[in-house]
Design an enzyme around this catalytic site. Structure first.
Site, PDB file in Angstrom:
ATOM      1  N   HIS A 194       0.843  -1.209   0.000  1.00  0.00           N
ATOM      2  CA  HIS A 194       0.000   0.000   0.000  1.00  0.00           C
ATOM      3  C   HIS A 194       0.878   1.260   0.000  1.00  0.00           C
ATOM      4  O   HIS A 194       0.613   2.220  -0.707  1.00  0.00           O
ATOM      5  CB  HIS A 194      -0.874   0.057   1.260  1.00  0.00           C
ATOM      6  CG  HIS A 194      -1.997  -0.936   1.308  1.00  0.00           C
ATOM      7  ND1 HIS A 194      -2.173  -1.796   2.357  1.00  0.00           N
ATOM      8  CD2 HIS A 194      -3.015  -1.184   0.447  1.00  0.00           C
ATOM      9  CE1 HIS A 194      -3.263  -2.534   2.155  1.00  0.00           C
ATOM     10  NE2 HIS A 194      -3.793  -2.187   0.994  1.00  0.00           N
ATOM     11  N   LYS A 232     -18.884  -5.530   5.751  1.00  0.00           N
ATOM     12  CA  LYS A 232     -17.650  -6.278   5.500  1.00  0.00           C
ATOM     13  C   LYS A 232     -16.990  -6.639   6.828  1.00  0.00           C
ATOM     14  O   LYS A 232     -17.029  -5.851   7.765  1.00  0.00           O
ATOM     15  CB  LYS A 232     -16.709  -5.389   4.666  1.00  0.00           C
ATOM     16  CG  LYS A 232     -15.952  -6.166   3.610  1.00  0.00           C
ATOM     17  CD  LYS A 232     -15.180  -5.254   2.691  1.00  0.00           C
ATOM     18  CE  LYS A 232     -13.968  -6.006   2.178  1.00  0.00           C
ATOM     19  NZ  LYS A 232     -13.163  -5.227   1.260  1.00  0.00           N
ATOM     20  N   ARG A 247      -1.302  -5.446  -8.769  1.00  0.00           N
ATOM     21  CA  ARG A 247      -0.262  -6.443  -8.499  1.00  0.00           C
ATOM     22  C   ARG A 247      -0.242  -7.433  -9.657  1.00  0.00           C
ATOM     23  O   ARG A 247      -0.234  -7.040 -10.805  1.00  0.00           O
ATOM     24  CB  ARG A 247      -0.549  -7.157  -7.177  1.00  0.00           C
ATOM     25  CG  ARG A 247      -0.277  -6.314  -5.990  1.00  0.00           C
ATOM     26  CD  ARG A 247      -0.984  -6.832  -4.777  1.00  0.00           C
ATOM     27  NE  ARG A 247      -2.418  -6.661  -4.922  1.00  0.00           N
ATOM     28  CZ  ARG A 247      -3.298  -6.838  -3.968  1.00  0.00           C
ATOM     29  NH1 ARG A 247      -2.907  -7.228  -2.791  1.00  0.00           N
ATOM     30  NH2 ARG A 247      -4.576  -6.632  -4.174  1.00  0.00           N
ATOM     31  N   SER A 249      -2.992  -7.795   2.188  1.00  0.00           N
ATOM     32  CA  SER A 249      -3.364  -7.844   3.603  1.00  0.00           C
ATOM     33  C   SER A 249      -3.811  -9.254   3.966  1.00  0.00           C
ATOM     34  O   SER A 249      -3.487  -9.764   5.046  1.00  0.00           O
ATOM     35  CB  SER A 249      -4.503  -6.862   3.890  1.00  0.00           C
ATOM     36  OG  SER A 249      -4.124  -5.553   3.562  1.00  0.00           O
TER      37      SER A 249
HETATM   38  P1  ADP Z   1      -9.857  -3.265  -1.107  1.00  0.00           P
HETATM   39  O1  ADP Z   1     -10.744  -3.948  -0.115  1.00  0.00           O
HETATM   40  O2  ADP Z   1     -10.454  -2.020  -1.703  1.00  0.00           O
HETATM   41  O3  ADP Z   1      -9.235  -4.160  -2.160  1.00  0.00           O
HETATM   42  P2  ADP Z   1      -7.201  -3.133   0.007  1.00  0.00           P
HETATM   43  O4  ADP Z   1      -6.772  -2.472   1.256  1.00  0.00           O
HETATM   44  O5  ADP Z   1      -7.008  -4.596  -0.093  1.00  0.00           O
HETATM   45  O6  ADP Z   1      -8.683  -2.697  -0.190  1.00  0.00           O
HETATM   46  O7  ADP Z   1      -6.450  -2.462  -1.234  1.00  0.00           O
HETATM   47  C1  ADP Z   1      -6.506  -1.093  -1.491  1.00  0.00           C
HETATM   48  C2  ADP Z   1      -5.726  -0.794  -2.766  1.00  0.00           C
HETATM   49  O8  ADP Z   1      -4.346  -1.081  -2.573  1.00  0.00           O
HETATM   50  C3  ADP Z   1      -6.138  -1.637  -3.977  1.00  0.00           C
HETATM   51  O9  ADP Z   1      -6.040  -0.860  -5.141  1.00  0.00           O
HETATM   52  C4  ADP Z   1      -5.138  -2.743  -3.991  1.00  0.00           C
HETATM   53  O10 ADP Z   1      -4.982  -3.272  -5.299  1.00  0.00           O
HETATM   54  C5  ADP Z   1      -3.904  -1.973  -3.560  1.00  0.00           C
HETATM   55  N1  ADP Z   1      -2.892  -2.866  -3.021  1.00  0.00           N
HETATM   56  C6  ADP Z   1      -2.991  -3.732  -1.992  1.00  0.00           C
HETATM   57  N2  ADP Z   1      -1.832  -4.409  -1.801  1.00  0.00           N
HETATM   58  C7  ADP Z   1      -0.974  -3.949  -2.740  1.00  0.00           C
HETATM   59  C8  ADP Z   1       0.380  -4.251  -3.123  1.00  0.00           C
HETATM   60  N3  ADP Z   1       1.081  -5.197  -2.498  1.00  0.00           N
HETATM   61  N4  ADP Z   1       0.896  -3.576  -4.146  1.00  0.00           N
HETATM   62  C9  ADP Z   1       0.179  -2.652  -4.788  1.00  0.00           C
HETATM   63  N5  ADP Z   1      -1.079  -2.320  -4.535  1.00  0.00           N
HETATM   64  C10 ADP Z   1      -1.665  -2.959  -3.510  1.00  0.00           C
END
Ligand code: ADP
Length: 163
Positions: A18, A42, A91, A129
């Site tokens: 992130h 959620k 990713r 995550s």
């Molecule tokens: P959501 O529930 O909206 O998917 P996340 O917290 O999982 O929320 O992800 C928020 C954003 O961060 C998304 O665009 C996700 O693709 C991006 N993201 C999560 N992990 C990574 C990573 N390792 N590299 C790049 N982007 C990431």
């Protein structure tokens, strides 16, 4: 005109992936609002306040970043914040279909707001995550994948919830 993006997500919890996207996004936007999803439907491991605290501590080194919370339509929230962009990270291939679907729907709902995808650094291509939570739940090391405070908080959390 100031270029503003919102960066929406669950951040349950924030990972180095992130933060990588946030750092890249700051090269394009004057201000980024990290928008934590509060969606009561959620199930999250960390309550909102803990997700927020972990973000605040992890993002201390960045300027021009704000943290906020939201629910409802992402495009409505973006308009409220006068943001021109929705920042999302990509990713491996698995992200594409879901992200495309969402971006197209958001465009249909509001043509003024553009979704901007940034490719994550190679190091974080398999970091999410959920995979971090799975590994940590069974005692696996997540060192170097999340900020130190997050590592500590995940450990504490799983001590409270027996496997
Ligand atoms: P959501 O529930 O909206 O998917 P996340 O917290 O999982 O929320 O992800 C928020 C954003 O961060 C998304 O665009 C996700 O693709 C991006 N993201 C999560 N992990 C990574 C990573 N390792 N590299 C790049 N982007 C990431």
């Amino acid at each position: 005109m100031q270029k503003i993006a919102i960066y929406p997500g669950s951040f349950d919890p924030v990972t180095n992936g992130h933060l990588d996207i946030l750092e890249r996004g700051l090269k394009l936007f004057d201000k980024i609002i990290v928008a934590i999803l509060t969606n009561p439907g959620k199930k999250f491991l960390f309550p909102l306040e803990e997700r927020r605290e972990m973000l605040e501590v992890s993002m201390k080194r960045f300027s021009n970043v704000e943290i906020d919370t939201f629910d409802g339509l992402t495009v409505d929230y973006a308009s409220q914040q006068n943001a021109q962009g929705i920042l999302r990270g990509l990713r491996a291939l698995s992200d594409f279909e879901y992200e495309f679907q969402m971006a197209l729907m958001n465009r249909r709902l509001n043509r003024e707001v553009q979704t901007v995808f940034l490719m994550t650094g190679l190091r974080w291509i398999y970091t999410s995550s959920s995979i971090i939570k799975q590994a940590a739940q069974f005692g696996g090391s997540i060192k170097g994948m999340v900020p130190p405070l997050v590592e500590k908080k995940i450990r504490e959390k799983y001590r409270q919830i027996p496997v």
